[in-house]
Design a protein around this motif. Structure first.
Motif, mmCIF file in Angstrom:
data_model
loop_
_atom_site.group_PDB
_atom_site.id
_atom_site.type_symbol
_atom_site.label_atom_id
_atom_site.label_comp_id
_atom_site.label_asym_id
_atom_site.label_seq_id
_atom_site.Cartn_x
_atom_site.Cartn_y
_atom_site.Cartn_z
ATOM 1 N N TRP A 20 0.801 -1.224 0.030
ATOM 2 C CA TRP A 20 -0.060 -0.048 0.087
ATOM 3 C C TRP A 20 0.876 1.164 -0.001
ATOM 4 O O TRP A 20 0.458 2.326 -0.649
ATOM 5 N N LEU A 21 2.070 1.186 0.650
ATOM 6 C CA LEU A 21 2.929 2.293 0.402
ATOM 7 C C LEU A 21 3.429 2.590 -0.835
ATOM 8 O O LEU A 21 3.426 3.605 -1.334
ATOM 9 N N GLY A 22 3.608 1.356 -1.651
ATOM 10 C CA GLY A 22 3.933 1.533 -3.130
ATOM 11 C C GLY A 22 2.714 2.182 -3.842
ATOM 12 O O GLY A 22 3.085 2.978 -4.785
ATOM 13 N N VAL A 23 1.686 1.733 -3.575
ATOM 14 C CA VAL A 23 0.454 2.328 -4.291
ATOM 15 C C VAL A 23 0.408 3.605 -4.028
ATOM 16 O O VAL A 23 0.197 4.407 -4.774
ATOM 17 N N LEU A 24 0.344 3.990 -3.001
ATOM 18 C CA LEU A 24 0.445 5.404 -2.446
ATOM 19 C C LEU A 24 1.581 6.230 -3.106
ATOM 20 O O LEU A 24 1.204 7.386 -3.698
#
Length: 89
Positions: free
Chosen positions: A8-12
């Motif tokens: 989710w950090l990568g998506v963000l």
């Protein structure tokens, strides 16, 4: 658990990078992207971009004005040529 968090950090990060590029192309500071992370403020930012004048609109307006001026000059030159042709005939 860590995999989910990193995912989710990568998506963000990808989302933020995309908005950074888009907002930069509007002629505004790309740092405005951070306002999109704040609830309800992001709605105001959306409407700001929707209803504000973008630099491309200013460029098109000035280009249209220049084209209009050139058309007026061409019209004047044509009328001068026609008058000169009539006098020489």
């Amino acid at each position: 658990m860590f995999i989910v968090v990193f995912f989710w950090l990568g998506v963000l990060a990808v989302w933020a990078w995309g908005w950074w590029l888009i907002i930069g192309k509007t002629g505004n500071s790309p740092a405005m992207m951070f306002l999109l992370l704040i609830p309800f403020v992001n709605i105001a930012v959306f409407f700001y971009f929707a209803f504000s004048t973008w630099p491309i609109e200013d460029d098109l307006t000035s280009a249209n004005e220049e084209i209009h001026e050139l058309n007026l000059k061409i019209r004047d030159l044509k009328s001068e040529l026609l008058k000169a042709n009539e006098k020489s005939s």
